[in-house]
Scaffold this motif. Sequence first.
Motif, mmCIF file in Angstrom:
data_model
loop_
_atom_site.group_PDB
_atom_site.id
_atom_site.type_symbol
_atom_site.label_atom_id
_atom_site.label_comp_id
_atom_site.label_asym_id
_atom_site.label_seq_id
_atom_site.Cartn_x
_atom_site.Cartn_y
_atom_site.Cartn_z
ATOM 1 N N GLU A 40 9.636 -0.234 10.908
ATOM 2 C CA GLU A 40 9.544 0.804 9.880
ATOM 3 C C GLU A 40 9.194 0.204 8.527
ATOM 4 O O GLU A 40 8.434 0.785 7.758
ATOM 5 C CB GLU A 40 10.850 1.588 9.808
ATOM 6 N N GLY A 41 9.749 -0.972 8.216
ATOM 7 C CA GLY A 41 9.435 -1.650 6.954
ATOM 8 C C GLY A 41 7.966 -2.040 6.882
ATOM 9 O O GLY A 41 7.324 -1.901 5.840
ATOM 10 N N GLN A 42 7.411 -2.506 7.991
ATOM 11 C CA GLN A 42 5.999 -2.874 8.024
ATOM 12 C C GLN A 42 5.116 -1.637 7.860
ATOM 13 O O GLN A 42 4.096 -1.675 7.169
ATOM 14 C CB GLN A 42 5.666 -3.601 9.335
ATOM 15 N N ILE A 43 5.506 -0.548 8.492
ATOM 16 C CA ILE A 43 4.747 0.701 8.354
ATOM 17 C C ILE A 43 4.767 1.175 6.901
ATOM 18 O O ILE A 43 3.741 1.563 6.345
ATOM 19 C CB ILE A 43 5.298 1.786 9.311
ATOM 20 N N ALA A 44 5.934 1.117 6.277
ATOM 21 C CA ALA A 44 6.045 1.539 4.869
ATOM 22 C C ALA A 44 5.164 0.667 3.984
ATOM 23 O O ALA A 44 4.481 1.177 3.083
ATOM 24 C CB ALA A 44 7.501 1.481 4.425
ATOM 25 N N GLN A 45 5.151 -0.639 4.208
ATOM 26 C CA GLN A 45 4.309 -1.529 3.405
ATOM 27 C C GLN A 45 2.834 -1.187 3.584
ATOM 28 O O GLN A 45 2.064 -1.184 2.624
ATOM 29 C CB GLN A 45 4.559 -2.987 3.782
ATOM 30 N N THR A 46 2.434 -0.886 4.791
ATOM 31 C CA THR A 46 1.043 -0.515 5.060
ATOM 32 C C THR A 46 0.674 0.766 4.327
ATOM 33 O O THR A 46 -0.404 0.859 3.719
ATOM 34 C CB THR A 46 0.812 -0.335 6.580
ATOM 35 N N SER A 89 -2.060 1.038 1.334
ATOM 36 C CA SER A 89 -3.220 1.908 1.551
ATOM 37 C C SER A 89 -3.391 2.949 0.458
ATOM 38 O O SER A 89 -4.510 3.258 0.049
ATOM 39 C CB SER A 89 -3.096 2.630 2.895
ATOM 40 N N TYR A 90 -2.288 3.525 -0.005
ATOM 41 C CA TYR A 90 -2.377 4.666 -0.919
ATOM 42 C C TYR A 90 -2.048 4.338 -2.363
ATOM 43 O O TYR A 90 -2.194 5.193 -3.228
ATOM 44 C CB TYR A 90 -1.487 5.801 -0.411
ATOM 45 N N GLU A 91 -1.634 3.126 -2.645
ATOM 46 C CA GLU A 91 -1.287 2.743 -4.012
ATOM 47 C C GLU A 91 -2.418 3.009 -5.001
ATOM 48 O O GLU A 91 -2.181 3.532 -6.094
ATOM 49 C CB GLU A 91 -0.886 1.271 -4.055
#
Length: 103
Positions: free
Chosen positions: A18-24, A28-30
């Motif tokens: 979940e942490g890796q997904i959140a970082q992605t 991506s959207y930053e």
Amino acid sequence: MQDQLAAVESRLAKLETEGQIAQTIIQSYEPSVCLIHVALVFRDHATGARLRYANVNSSGEPATDEHNNPLLSLTGDGPEVRVDVFGTGFLAARVDKSSPIIT
């Protein structure tokens, strides 16, 4: 004990995923997130005169009444009353590079 260890390892693996997904998602959207700053001044509808502080005290602060409210005037010699408003936005679509649509 083995079952508890397996359960903890499973939860840990899920948290890491979940942490890796959140970082992605963040990476991506930053670039689409923006800070919006709006500076407002107030004008008299009939004359166009800008709202000002009536005057300032010796320390440069707006003069106030007995309830500590600033004294305002359309003809005062103090600085203009200005309100700064901040918010965030998200670039949802782009028609072309010179015209972003912010929601």
